[in-house]
Design a protein around this motif. Structure first.
Motif, PDB file in Angstrom:
ATOM      1  N   VAL A  35       1.244  -1.627   0.243  1.00 24.21           N
ATOM      2  CA  VAL A  35      -0.004  -0.037  -0.029  1.00 24.21           C
ATOM      3  C   VAL A  35       0.845   1.439  -0.087  1.00 24.21           C
ATOM      4  O   VAL A  35       1.756   1.549   1.101  1.00 24.21           O
ATOM      5  N   THR A  37       1.446   5.068   0.064  1.00 18.08           N
ATOM      6  CA  THR A  37       0.695   6.691   0.337  1.00 18.08           C
ATOM      7  C   THR A  37       1.366   7.433   0.279  1.00 18.08           C
ATOM      8  O   THR A  37       3.005   7.689   0.995  1.00 18.08           O
ATOM      9  N   GLU A  50       5.418   6.330   1.772  1.00 20.51           N
ATOM     10  CA  GLU A  50       4.927   5.438   2.901  1.00 20.51           C
ATOM     11  C   GLU A  50       4.620   3.936   2.280  1.00 20.51           C
ATOM     12  O   GLU A  50       3.472   4.147   1.363  1.00 20.51           O
ATOM     13  N   ILE A  52       3.315   0.311   3.282  1.00 17.56           N
ATOM     14  CA  ILE A  52       3.043  -0.503   4.463  1.00 17.56           C
ATOM     15  C   ILE A  52       1.993  -1.764   4.018  1.00 17.56           C
ATOM     16  O   ILE A  52       1.865  -1.422   2.282  1.00 17.56           O
ATOM     17  N   GLN A  53       1.955  -2.572   4.343  1.00 16.99           N
ATOM     18  CA  GLN A  53       1.063  -4.075   3.696  1.00 16.99           C
ATOM     19  C   GLN A  53      -0.296  -3.763   4.126  1.00 16.99           C
ATOM     20  O   GLN A  53      -1.159  -3.635   5.065  1.00 16.99           O
ATOM     21  N   ASN A  54      -1.048  -4.607   3.298  1.00 10.04           N
ATOM     22  CA  ASN A  54      -2.796  -4.567   4.098  1.00 10.04           C
ATOM     23  C   ASN A  54      -2.289  -5.631   4.410  1.00 10.04           C
ATOM     24  O   ASN A  54      -1.329  -6.646   4.078  1.00 10.04           O
ATOM     25  N   TYR A 258      -6.116  12.405  -7.475  1.00  6.58           N
ATOM     26  CA  TYR A 258      -6.092  12.634  -6.711  1.00  6.58           C
ATOM     27  C   TYR A 258      -7.737  12.933  -5.664  1.00  6.58           C
ATOM     28  O   TYR A 258      -8.061  12.047  -4.332  1.00  6.58           O
ATOM     29  N   VAL A 262      -9.139  10.929  -2.715  1.00  8.12           N
ATOM     30  CA  VAL A 262      -9.624  11.742  -1.091  1.00  8.12           C
ATOM     31  C   VAL A 262     -11.105  10.774  -1.544  1.00  8.12           C
ATOM     32  O   VAL A 262     -11.944  11.156  -0.761  1.00  8.12           O
ATOM     33  N   LEU A 265     -11.980   7.771  -0.446  1.00 11.88           N
ATOM     34  CA  LEU A 265     -11.824   7.938   0.950  1.00 11.88           C
ATOM     35  C   LEU A 265     -13.461   8.296   1.815  1.00 11.88           C
ATOM     36  O   LEU A 265     -13.480   7.840   2.680  1.00 11.88           O
ATOM     37  N   LEU A 282     -12.328   1.958  -3.453  1.00  7.95           N
ATOM     38  CA  LEU A 282     -11.509   2.634  -3.054  1.00  7.95           C
ATOM     39  C   LEU A 282     -10.950   2.678  -3.861  1.00  7.95           C
ATOM     40  O   LEU A 282      -9.895   1.478  -4.540  1.00  7.95           O
ATOM     41  N   TYR A 283      -9.869   3.865  -4.481  1.00  7.64           N
ATOM     42  CA  TYR A 283      -9.685   4.451  -5.577  1.00  7.64           C
ATOM     43  C   TYR A 283      -8.310   3.936  -5.487  1.00  7.64           C
ATOM     44  O   TYR A 283      -7.684   4.376  -4.858  1.00  7.64           O
ATOM     45  N   SER A 284      -7.154   3.876  -6.549  1.00 14.87           N
ATOM     46  CA  SER A 284      -6.242   3.031  -6.476  1.00 14.87           C
ATOM     47  C   SER A 284      -4.821   3.511  -7.715  1.00 14.87           C
ATOM     48  O   SER A 284      -6.113   3.751  -8.756  1.00 14.87           O
ATOM     49  N   LEU A 290      -1.900  -0.778  -4.173  1.00 15.76           N
ATOM     50  CA  LEU A 290      -3.407   0.024  -3.403  1.00 15.76           C
ATOM     51  C   LEU A 290      -2.707   1.369  -2.973  1.00 15.76           C
ATOM     52  O   LEU A 290      -1.100   1.298  -2.835  1.00 15.76           O
ATOM     53  N   GLY A 291      -3.564   2.231  -2.672  1.00 12.78           N
ATOM     54  CA  GLY A 291      -3.204   3.500  -2.105  1.00 12.78           C
ATOM     55  C   GLY A 291      -2.854   4.058  -3.123  1.00 12.78           C
ATOM     56  O   GLY A 291      -3.796   3.851  -4.354  1.00 12.78           O
TER      57      GLY A 291
ATOM     58  N   ASN B 631     -14.292   2.182 -10.714  1.00 11.51           N
ATOM     59  CA  ASN B 631     -13.283   3.310 -11.445  1.00 11.51           C
ATOM     60  C   ASN B 631     -13.542   2.996 -13.105  1.00 11.51           C
ATOM     61  O   ASN B 631     -12.590   2.539 -13.965  1.00 11.51           O
ATOM     62  N   ALA B 677      -7.624  -4.677   4.305  1.00 19.49           N
ATOM     63  CA  ALA B 677      -8.771  -3.656   4.630  1.00 19.49           C
ATOM     64  C   ALA B 677      -6.607  -3.191   5.219  1.00 19.49           C
ATOM     65  O   ALA B 677      -5.453  -3.460   4.905  1.00 19.49           O
ATOM     66  N   PHE B 678      -6.572  -1.949   5.613  1.00 18.38           N
ATOM     67  CA  PHE B 678      -4.827  -1.246   5.588  1.00 18.38           C
ATOM     68  C   PHE B 678      -4.840  -0.237   6.556  1.00 18.38           C
ATOM     69  O   PHE B 678      -6.318   0.174   6.438  1.00 18.38           O
ATOM     70  N   THR B 681      -2.645   6.473   6.148  1.00 18.59           N
ATOM     71  CA  THR B 681      -1.187   6.639   6.937  1.00 18.59           C
ATOM     72  C   THR B 681      -0.782   8.477   6.534  1.00 18.59           C
ATOM     73  O   THR B 681      -1.318   8.102   4.831  1.00 18.59           O
ATOM     74  N   PRO B 692      -8.234  11.947   4.967  1.00 20.66           N
ATOM     75  CA  PRO B 692      -8.246  11.509   6.190  1.00 20.66           C
ATOM     76  C   PRO B 692      -6.756  11.135   6.534  1.00 20.66           C
ATOM     77  O   PRO B 692      -6.236  10.688   6.104  1.00 20.66           O
ATOM     78  N   ASP B 699     -10.611  -1.914   1.663  1.00 20.09           N
ATOM     79  CA  ASP B 699      -9.928  -2.609  -0.006  1.00 20.09           C
ATOM     80  C   ASP B 699     -11.462  -3.631  -0.524  1.00 20.09           C
ATOM     81  O   ASP B 699     -11.460  -4.346  -0.747  1.00 20.09           O
TER      82      ASP B 699
END
Lengths: 307, 781
Positions: A35, A37, A50, A52-54, A258, A262, A265, A282-284, A290-291, B631, B677-678, B681, B692, B699
């Motif tokens: 993921v 960000t 950043e 991270i892992q989902n 962007y 947003v 989210l 969730l858009y990516s 992801l992210g 999408n 899920a994640f 950050t 947020p 997801d």
């Protein structure tokens, strides 16, 4: 009724009306993914990414605790621009992100940027973003009107309140991208709150309000918005100072990625407790993950308020 | 073969020799006088024939001369005889019910009406006798449930109401009872339909190649006609079952002139189920339906019918088993439809049907969910739709090779959709007004069915739709064309193209299991939808074995399909707490896109004999693409199932005992579920404040991203029937889902704990219909 008859009847009706609920260990085709960000701005001194892992949505333990966030700390992360200028981002354990100093790598509005990340276990993501072009500082015209104070009976004591509406007309040069426009109204009375359909944040001894909706511009690139300033107090003597000092207008230019991220989210978070809401995707813009990997440019102006 | 030779003695008119003459008439059941729909009239000398319409009427033009005629219908003994036709003639043929014996039955071609001779493609006409022989669930023989086992038709899943025909949504089926539309033909959860099979005279479903007579829906036409009632004597039946009991009475008010049929059915499980349920987790459910029809033969050429159907459902559920999620739901709905029809044979070739139609459908869903730590949620759904229509149909039988149909229909539609979700405030306490919508839907149609050669038939027609909503008027022509070509003996190639428009939509929630369906009209903001469908097929009849085999392929594109937008809370604006009537608009919460469906179907069907039944297989795809959903990427529809196989067998073991078995297999359907899920950050403080900065986000990889396991089940039944002098008694034992397959109804994620300390999330599967044995006892008198 004999016991035998009762048993037969109980079995029969038990079968007849029972439904079956059972716990299943279904992962719903879950895949472990990276993921991302990253919101990059040419105004920033350090550019951060950043990773991270989902985790499985139906995992046994989900936590918002900081120490529970599964950061990825051993990936190779690179960023590249259209000219082939490529740099590796170094993991910063303090910020728990991969970063690079703006002195080492310049972000130029209007250029495309490419992000690559590879983890030791072979997971790989790629992403692309275009940094929006810079925009000229916005201008602002303000009209205001006040309404007489009202008294609202609460359970315990009356609440005295007064409203002032500010009609804000923001002008700025737009280039067809997405814009977030923020108006920050400065005034001194700490009993005063203000709202523009949205959130209220406090900064030091002043208060400010945001117009958070993305700006859909008319042909003159003008955004018209309305801010209502409201005072509320249990003390009628101190509450009615509505003198506005100035308004800060800040325009953030973004790209579609962007805005979509947003927006998705916001949809998910605003309806997360509503059991009757439609699922929000969730858009990516991350290939293989992801992210979000996106950028923005900021342009601001402060206008003195003259009643 | 049970062959009854009879002679039709006709007056001879020598001056008519050599001219085209017309044989008209009605075909009816010999014991009840009930007209028979779809009966075959066949002349073997020149291989000419026709079939009766829903009123049992036929018209056949022939040269003057002598003919060997055959009159047949599924489930009846064929009547053959010589006809001397020398002037225009009207006749009435009475057919006798065929008793299936254990002896071998010989069937000649003349007595068999195969599909290869019919131009209509994609039509499934199950004989009612066959439908009544197959118990679908809890001993109820139910035509709308049984057709879900046929190729191209499927249920939405376990205990899910609605028919999904060729990858289309449930709102795209035109369901007609005596010409009057029905908006929700199912009782709760789709376990039973509102149709009592004992009260039906005819039933069929057309999945493609629609006649121009029908319009307003995109996927299928299901026509049902109620029994007219026995014209000769009072008869009836009483049926007692575990889930329901029903009664049917029919007889003459004036012998051979006016008859009446009344039937009723009611469930009674709600009277004692509560005693078997936990005190903190219980529900009750009750439904009933009533059918009535009065038929009057005003003259030999004129008939008047009044038919009406009423059904009601009420469902309550209380779940107080978990202290952090108290759940209360109440659902109630009613269907009412009525028709007044006049049939008149204007002349030997022109048949007229005029219908005054009315229907009304109401649904109210009230849900309350209390979470002491978060909030109390209230949901209320109301659907109110009302139709008042007037229809005129004309059939002009030019000659056996040419039939011209034309007509018009005008319908006033009134909608009152309403949905509200509120947090901590009861819906009734909100200051709201329910918006009402009115629209006018009219259509003119004409079509000609004619033979170009002995082998090639065409049906060419069209329909002109006129839809008016407020000041908006849409005029949409719909071309319809079908052809049939007889390749070799009993083989036929068929093809069709139809365009259809639909001016109303059914909005369904993707996330809630209870009925939350809202019927809404096309408005200035919500487009009407329209579809193009191409169908090709091969049909083979095996007359001696009474078997037909069909192989069909179809492709359908639907434009302006509508759906809720992502993340909306049904009919609400973004501010869920402050409901402002001026702001609430469901029109702002829906979006439109395109869907496609294509596939192939094979059906082997044996309609009569000691062995009966069918075997069908469907390979199909159904997907959609909306700019504002997923999408913008295409996704499989919720009712997309790749493979669908069914085998249903009825075997007459002895004269008294018959056994049935039905096995169905369907690939799993896709559902929307978050699979990961994640932790959100962000380390850039200068980004937009609306982003947020922390929290758990889920997801959803896409709409309908996960395919549920395959659905399959076996139903078996045995029927014991004894015939007395005054009564016929039937005892039936059946088992639904005989090997207790736990087909998933839906999944949900159960969370415990708080986000701050960590939650434990587990997935639960609910299966609602386990093995269900049942008994049914029926007395016919």
């Amino acid at each position: 009724m004999s016991f035998k008859t009762f048993t037969y009847l109980a079995i029969f009706f038990g079968l007849f009306f029972s439904s079956c609920i059972k716990e299943i260990n279904e992962d719903f085709d879950y895949q472990n993914k990276i993921v991302v960000t990253s919101y990059l701005s040419s105004n920033d001194a350090v550019f951060r990414v950043e990773l991270i892992q989902n985790f499985r949505a139906n995992t046994k333990h989900i936590s918002e605790n900081y120490e529970d966030i599964p950061y990825i700390i051993d990936a190779i992360v690179t960023i590249k621009n259209d000219f082939g200028d490529e740099r590796q981002l170094i993991y910063d354990a303090n910020d728990e992100c991969y970063s690079i100093d703006s002195a080492s790598f310049h972000l130029i509005p209007g250029l495309n940027y490419y992000l690559n990340a590879t983890t030791p276990d072979g997971k790989k993501i790629t992403a692309k973003m275009t940094l929006p072009p810079k925009i000229q500082p916005p201008t602002l015209s303000i009209d205001s009107s006040s309404s007489p104070y009202t008294i609202t009976d609460s359970i315990y004591y009356p609440i005295y309140s007064m409203k002032k509406d500010l009609e804000l007309k923001v002008n700025f040069s737009a280039s067809g991208d997405y814009y977030f426009v923020y108006t920050t109204v400065f005034y001194s009375n700490h009993y005063t709150t203000s709202s523009t359909d949205t959130v209220v944040h406090g900064i030091s001894e002043s208060f400010m309000s945001y117009s958070e909706k993305p700006a859909y511009l008319n042909n003159n690139n003008t955004l018209e918005t309305k801010t209502t300033i409201k005072t509320e107090s249990y003390d009628p003597v101190t509450s009615f100072d509505l003198s506005v000092d100035s308004v800060l207008i800040k325009v953030i230019a973004t790209k579609e990625d962007y805005y979509k991220f947003v927006n998705s989210l916001e949809k998910q978070s605003s309806l997360s407790n509503d059991p009757f809401a439609e699922p929000a995707m969730l858009y990516s813009n991350i290939d293989g993950g992801l992210g979000i990997f996106t950028g923005f440019t900021v342009s601001a102006n402060t206008v003195k308020y003259k009643p | 073969m049970h062959k009854i030779i009879f002679s039709i003695l006709l007056c001879v008119s020598f001056n008519a020799f050599g001219k085209k003459l017309t044989l008209t008439g009605f075909i009816a059941d010999s014991s009840s006088g009930e007209p028979i729909y779809g009966a075959s009239i066949y002349e073997s000398k020149n291989n000419q024939g026709t079939t009766t319409n829903s009123m049992g009427f036929f018209s056949l033009s022939l040269d003057s001369g002598n003919y060997e005629m055959a009159f047949s219908a599924a489930g009846y003994k064929t009547q053959t005889g010589n006809l001397a036709l020398y002037k225009n003639t009207g006749i009435k043929i009475l057919l006798t019910v065929e008793i299936i014996s254990t002896e071998k039955i010989i069937i000649t071609k003349n007595s068999y009406k195969g599909q290869s001779s019919d131009i209509q493609i994609s039509k499934l006409d199950l004989p009612l006798k066959q439908i009544q022989a197959i118990p679908s669930i809890l001993g109820e023989s139910d035509p709308l449930k049984i057709i879900q086992n046929l190729p191209g038709v499927q249920s939405g899943g376990e205990a899910t109401p609605g028919l999904f025909v060729r990858g289309s949504a449930a709102d795209q089926n035109l369901v007609l009872i005596d010409d009057a539309p029905v908006y929700n033909p199912f009782h709760l959860f789709g376990i039973f339909s509102i149709v009592n099979s004992d009260a039906l005279k005819s039933f069929d479903i057309t999945k493609g190649g629609f006649s121009s007579e029908f319009g307003g829906r995109l996927a299928s036409v299901i026509t049902m006609n109620l029994k007219e009632g026995n014209k000769n004597k009072f008869t009836g039946n009483v049926s007692l079952g575990l889930a329901t009991s029903k009664i049917l009475l029919e007889g003459p008010l004036i012998k051979n002139k006016i008859s009446i049929m009344v039937s009723g059915r009611s469930s009674y499980a709600h009277l004692f189920t509560k005693q078997f349920m936990p005190k903190d987790q219980f529900g009750s459910y009750h439904f009933y339906d009533l059918n009535c029809k009065i038929s009057a033969e005003l003259s030999s050429k004129t008939k008047l019918y009044f038919g009406s159907t009423y059904s009601g459902d009420q469902f309550n559920i209380t779940d107080e088993s978990t202290y952090y999620a108290l759940y209360y739901a109440k659902v109630k709905w009613n269907n009412f439809n009525s028709s007044l029809r006049l049939n008149h044979v204007i002349n030997k070739r022109l048949f007229w049907n005029a219908s005054l139609l009315y229907c009304k459908y109401n649904l109210i869903t009230d849900v309350k969910q209390i979470n002491p730590y978060i909030a109390t949620y209230y949901l209320q759904y109301k659907t109110n739709i009302e139709d008042l229509g007037f229809k005129n149909d004309f059939s002009y039988f030019i000659n056996p090779q040419n039939t011209f149909k034309f007509g018009a229909i005008v319908t006033q539609k009134n909608f009152a959709p309403d949905a509200a979700v509120s947090i901590n405030t009861e819906i009734s306490q909100l200051n709201r007004t329910i918006q009402k919508y009115s629209a006018m839907e009219s259509a003119l149609y004409a079509e000609d069915e004619f033979s170009v050669t002995k082998k090639l038939k065409f049906r060419v027609g069209g329909r002109l739709n006129i839809y008016t909503y407020k000041s908006y008027t849409y005029i949409n022509p719909e071309p319809r064309i079908a052809l049939s070509y007889n390749l070799i003996k009993d083989w036929a190639f068929k093809a069709s193209y139809t365009q259809t428009h639909q001016y109303l939509h059914l909005l369904s929630s993707k996330g809630v299991g209870l009925p939350t369906d809202l019927w809404i009209p096309a408005t200035e903001k919500v487009p009407f939808k329209w579809a193009d469908q191409f169908t090709v097929g091969l049909v083979k009849d095996l007359p001696k074995k009474n078997i037909s085999i069909s192989l069909e392929g179809y492709y359908k594109k639907t434009n302006h399909e509508v759906s809720f937008k992502e993340g909306v809370s049904f009919m609400q604006t973004s501010n869920i707490n402050a409901i402002d009537p001026d702001e609430v608009s469901w029109e702002n919460n829906i979006t439109s896109g395109t869907s496609w469906a294509y596939g192939g179907e094979i059906l082997l069907h044996k309609k009569s004999g000691r062995w009966q039944g069918w075997m069908g297989y469907t390979l199909s795809w159904s997907l959609s693409q909306f700019n504002e959903l997923n999408n913008g990427k295409p996704f499989y529809n919720r009712y997309d199932r790749r493979h669908n196989f069914d085998i249903t067998l009825i075997y007459q073991l002895t004269k008294k005992i018959s056994v049935t078995a039905s096995w169905i297999y369907m690939s799993g359907n896709p559902i929307t579920v978050a699979n990961s899920a994640f932790n959100l950050t962000n380390s850039n403080p200068s980004i937009a404040p609306s982003v947020p900065h922390y929290g758990i986000v889920f997801d959803y990889p896409g709409i309908n991203n996960f395919r549920m396991p395959a659905y399959h089940r076996l139903d078996i039944g045995i029927n014991y029937k004894t015939q007395g002098k005054r009564f016929t008694k039937e005892f039936e034992f059946s088992v639904y889902n005989a090997y207790n397959r736990q087909n998933p109804y839906f999944y949900y994620i159960l969370s415990s704990g708080t986000p701050a300390t960590g939650t434990s999330n587990t997935t639960k599967q609910i299966s609602v219909l386990p093995i269900l044995p049942s008994v049914n006892y029926k007395i016919t008198f």
